[in-house]
Design a protein around this motif. Structure first.
Motif, short mmCIF file in Angstrom:
data_model
loop_
_atom_site.label_atom_id
_atom_site.label_comp_id
_atom_site.label_asym_id
_atom_site.label_seq_id
_atom_site.Cartn_x
_atom_site.Cartn_y
_atom_site.Cartn_z
N ALA A 177 -6.32 4.46 -10.62
CA ALA A 177 -7.35 3.82 -9.80
C ALA A 177 -6.84 3.44 -8.41
O ALA A 177 -7.64 3.20 -7.50
N ILE A 178 -5.52 3.36 -8.23
CA ILE A 178 -4.95 2.93 -6.95
C ILE A 178 -4.70 4.13 -6.06
O ILE A 178 -4.02 5.07 -6.44
N LYS A 179 -5.26 4.09 -4.86
CA LYS A 179 -5.15 5.21 -3.91
C LYS A 179 -4.46 4.83 -2.61
O LYS A 179 -4.01 5.70 -1.86
N PHE A 180 -4.39 3.54 -2.28
CA PHE A 180 -3.83 3.11 -1.00
C PHE A 180 -2.90 1.92 -1.19
O PHE A 180 -3.15 1.05 -2.04
N MET A 181 -1.83 1.88 -0.40
CA MET A 181 -0.93 0.72 -0.33
C MET A 181 -0.83 0.31 1.13
O MET A 181 -0.36 1.07 1.98
N ILE A 182 -1.29 -0.90 1.43
CA ILE A 182 -1.22 -1.42 2.80
C ILE A 182 0.06 -2.23 2.96
O ILE A 182 0.38 -3.08 2.11
N ARG A 183 0.78 -1.98 4.01
CA ARG A 183 1.99 -2.77 4.31
C ARG A 183 2.23 -2.75 5.82
O ARG A 183 1.65 -1.95 6.55
N ASP A 184 3.11 -3.65 6.26
CA ASP A 184 3.46 -3.67 7.68
C ASP A 184 4.65 -2.74 7.93
O ASP A 184 5.07 -2.00 7.04
N ARG A 185 5.21 -2.81 9.13
CA ARG A 185 6.27 -1.88 9.53
C ARG A 185 7.65 -2.52 9.46
O ARG A 185 8.57 -2.13 10.19
N ASP A 186 7.82 -3.48 8.60
CA ASP A 186 9.10 -4.18 8.43
C ASP A 186 10.21 -3.17 8.16
O ASP A 186 10.06 -2.26 7.33
N ALA A 187 11.35 -3.36 8.82
CA ALA A 187 12.49 -2.45 8.65
C ALA A 187 13.09 -2.53 7.24
O ALA A 187 13.88 -1.65 6.87
N LYS A 188 12.71 -3.55 6.47
CA LYS A 188 13.24 -3.65 5.11
C LYS A 188 12.66 -2.57 4.19
O LYS A 188 13.19 -2.33 3.11
N TYR A 189 11.56 -1.96 4.60
CA TYR A 189 10.97 -0.89 3.79
C TYR A 189 11.64 0.45 4.12
O TYR A 189 11.55 0.91 5.26
N PRO A 190 12.27 1.10 3.16
CA PRO A 190 12.83 2.44 3.43
C PRO A 190 11.74 3.50 3.39
O PRO A 190 10.73 3.35 2.70
N ALA A 191 11.96 4.58 4.10
CA ALA A 191 10.96 5.65 4.15
C ALA A 191 10.71 6.27 2.79
O ALA A 191 9.62 6.76 2.51
N VAL A 192 11.72 6.21 1.92
CA VAL A 192 11.59 6.88 0.62
C VAL A 192 10.50 6.26 -0.25
O VAL A 192 9.94 6.95 -1.12
N ASP A 222 7.53 5.58 0.55
CA ASP A 222 6.27 6.29 0.79
C ASP A 222 6.23 7.58 -0.02
O ASP A 222 5.16 8.00 -0.49
N GLU A 223 7.39 8.22 -0.22
CA GLU A 223 7.45 9.41 -1.05
C GLU A 223 7.21 9.06 -2.52
O GLU A 223 6.51 9.80 -3.23
N ILE A 224 7.78 7.95 -2.96
CA ILE A 224 7.59 7.52 -4.35
C ILE A 224 6.12 7.23 -4.62
O ILE A 224 5.55 7.67 -5.63
N LEU A 225 5.50 6.50 -3.69
CA LEU A 225 4.07 6.21 -3.84
C LEU A 225 3.24 7.49 -3.73
O LEU A 225 2.26 7.67 -4.45
N GLY A 226 3.65 8.39 -2.83
CA GLY A 226 2.93 9.64 -2.65
C GLY A 226 2.94 10.48 -3.92
O GLY A 226 1.95 11.13 -4.25
N GLN A 227 4.06 10.47 -4.63
CA GLN A 227 4.15 11.22 -5.89
C GLN A 227 3.18 10.66 -6.93
O GLN A 227 2.75 11.38 -7.83
N ALA A 228 2.85 9.37 -6.79
CA ALA A 228 1.87 8.73 -7.68
C ALA A 228 0.47 8.82 -7.10
O ALA A 228 -0.45 8.15 -7.58
N GLU A 229 0.31 9.62 -6.03
CA GLU A 229 -0.98 9.82 -5.36
C GLU A 229 -1.50 8.53 -4.74
O GLU A 229 -2.71 8.28 -4.72
N ILE A 230 -0.57 7.72 -4.24
CA ILE A 230 -0.92 6.49 -3.51
C ILE A 230 -0.50 6.69 -2.05
O ILE A 230 0.68 6.92 -1.78
N ARG A 231 -1.44 6.58 -1.16
CA ARG A 231 -1.17 6.79 0.26
C ARG A 231 -0.78 5.47 0.92
O ARG A 231 -1.47 4.46 0.75
N THR A 232 0.31 5.48 1.68
CA THR A 232 0.74 4.30 2.42
C THR A 232 -0.07 4.18 3.70
O THR A 232 -0.18 5.15 4.47
#
Length: 216
Positions: A92-107, A109-119
């Motif tokens: 049921a989850i399709k989107f994840m909203i977050r800010d651009r904090d440097a603590k978030y690694p780019a990877v 977004d790939e993990i969420l993308g594999q679960a069909e969740i768009r950042t």
């Protein structure tokens, strides 16, 4: 002229979708997350990562640490995806909203993308774009962090777990018609029940929060 020569028709007129319209129309499919900073009595700065569901307002505390490394954040997101899958909510989850904090690694977004969740990234220095999450952070600070003396990381973790349980199962919300995120509104009482109504109060943690329920 090139498109015409290739037989491509002009694009249809597109209407712009406002941010508010997107949030309202996709609320059931949106998670949002953010970091919350606090300092314990030991003087150590702690970082808590949490996520909230836009429609039901259910919150999930993903972890607390003094060192939010990219490896730590990555594991927290992996755990979130596993928990959503185990609970049957992942589809049921399709989107994840977050800010651009440097603590978030780019990877992540790939993990969420594999679960069909768009950042979906918010604009720089625009907290209102993540307003549901920001509102929960204010509630957490007002109802717990600003009213409790938290000694260390372990104490903070225990307090956050209790607040998460309180928020999800007992704290009422006007957008939910006074229901809690994970607890439905109880059936109305009959007049005869009101006459013999008994209320039991539970204090947690340490009396900072109060929960009320009908005494059996």
């Amino acid at each position: 002229m090139l498109l015409e020569a290739e037989g491509v028709d002009p694009a249809t007129q597109r209407s712009n979708v406002t941010w508010a319209t997107f949030l309202h129309s996709q609320a059931d499919a949106i998670l949002a997350m953010d970091f919350i900073e606090t300092v314990t009595l030991s003087g150590q700065r702690q970082y808590t990562l949490a996520a909230i569901h836009h429609a039901r307002r259910g919150v999930r505390e993903l972890g607390t640490t003094a060192h939010p490394t990219h490896a730590w954040v990555t594991q927290a997101i992996k755990n979130l995806v596993i928990d959503l899958e185990d609970a049957g909510h992942l589809a049921a989850i399709k989107f994840m909203i977050r800010d651009r904090d440097a603590k978030y690694p780019a990877v992540i977004d790939e993990i969420l993308g594999q679960a069909e969740i768009r950042t979906v990234l918010t604009a720089i220095r625009t907290p209102p774009m993540n307003s549901i999450m920001e509102r929960w952070v204010r509630s957490l600070r007002r109802e717990l962090l600003d009213r409790a003396l938290l000694w260390n990381e372990a104490h903070l973790r225990r307090a956050l777990r209790e607040y998460e349980q309180h928020y999800n199962h007992h704290r009422t919300h006007r957008p939910l018609q006074t229901a809690a995120p994970l607890h439905a509104v109880p059936e109305p009482l009959e007049p005869v029940q009101i006459e013999r109504l008994g209320i039991r109060r539970r204090d947690r943690p340490g009396g900072v929060l109060h929960e009320y329920q009908h005494a059996s």
